[in-house]
Design a protein around this motif. Structure first.
Motif, PDB file in Angstrom:
ATOM      1  N   GLN A   2       0.839  -1.189   0.000  1.00  0.00           N
ATOM      2  CA  GLN A   2       0.000   0.000   0.000  1.00  0.00           C
ATOM      3  C   GLN A   2       0.879   1.245   0.000  1.00  0.00           C
ATOM      4  O   GLN A   2       1.853   1.343   0.710  1.00  0.00           O
ATOM      5  CB  GLN A   2      -0.883  -0.015   1.249  1.00  0.00           C
ATOM      6  N   SER A  59      -3.449   3.312   8.647  1.00  0.00           N
ATOM      7  CA  SER A  59      -3.592   1.945   9.113  1.00  0.00           C
ATOM      8  C   SER A  59      -2.216   1.455   9.546  1.00  0.00           C
ATOM      9  O   SER A  59      -1.206   1.850   8.965  1.00  0.00           O
ATOM     10  CB  SER A  59      -4.114   1.066   7.975  1.00  0.00           C
ATOM     11  N   LYS A  61      -1.515  -1.707   9.406  1.00  0.00           N
ATOM     12  CA  LYS A  61      -1.487  -3.031   8.786  1.00  0.00           C
ATOM     13  C   LYS A  61      -0.075  -3.437   8.362  1.00  0.00           C
ATOM     14  O   LYS A  61       0.299  -4.594   8.446  1.00  0.00           O
ATOM     15  CB  LYS A  61      -2.420  -3.036   7.575  1.00  0.00           C
ATOM     16  N   PHE A  62       0.707  -2.471   7.904  1.00  0.00           N
ATOM     17  CA  PHE A  62       2.062  -2.762   7.444  1.00  0.00           C
ATOM     18  C   PHE A  62       3.117  -2.299   8.456  1.00  0.00           C
ATOM     19  O   PHE A  62       4.273  -2.126   8.107  1.00  0.00           O
ATOM     20  CB  PHE A  62       2.312  -2.118   6.078  1.00  0.00           C
TER      21      PHE A  62
END
Length: 124
Positions: A2, A59, A61-62
């Motif tokens: 992303q 986010s 997420k990573f």
């Protein structure tokens, strides 16, 4: 992987600049470009130049935003910082490299802002 949109990056840089100003820093440059690279913010704290890389995420997420400042990115920032110091005739001025990591909500509200002073040393 992303990628943050330019909007997210710009929002984060503006938040970081306000944060620095609120803590007594003077912003000398924003988005300072040299060759193919850029330093997000260059600020003055007392008599010290502070080169700031801003990483903004909506986010985790990573991972945490600051983990995106890789060794290769540190080398690139170091090269641009040296060019700035040379151009401004400031090679004798003390400096440091900070990272400001910002986590935003989906509504672009700041959930967390962390300024990591002396995040890395000058790299060649």
């Amino acid at each position: 992987m992303q990628r943050s949109s330019p909007n997210i990056a710009k929002i984060g840089e503006n938040i970081a600049a306000k944060h620095l100003k609120a803590h007594g820093y003077q912003i000398l440059a924003q988005n300072y470009r040299f060759q193919r690279g850029e330093i997000d913010l260059i600020a003055l704290q007392g008599k010290r130049i502070v080169f700031v890389e801003v990483k903004t995420r909506r986010s985790l997420k990573f991972g945490l935003p600051q983990y995106a400042v890789t060794q290769q990115k540190q080398k690139q920032i170091s090269k641009i910082a040296l060019a700035y110091l040379q151009a401004e005739n400031m090679l004798d001025v003390p400096c440091r490299f900070d990272v400001i990591a910002i986590h935003l909500s989906p509504q672009f509200e700041v959930l967390r802002l962390e300024q990591i002073e002396n995040a890395f040393d000058f790299l060649r």
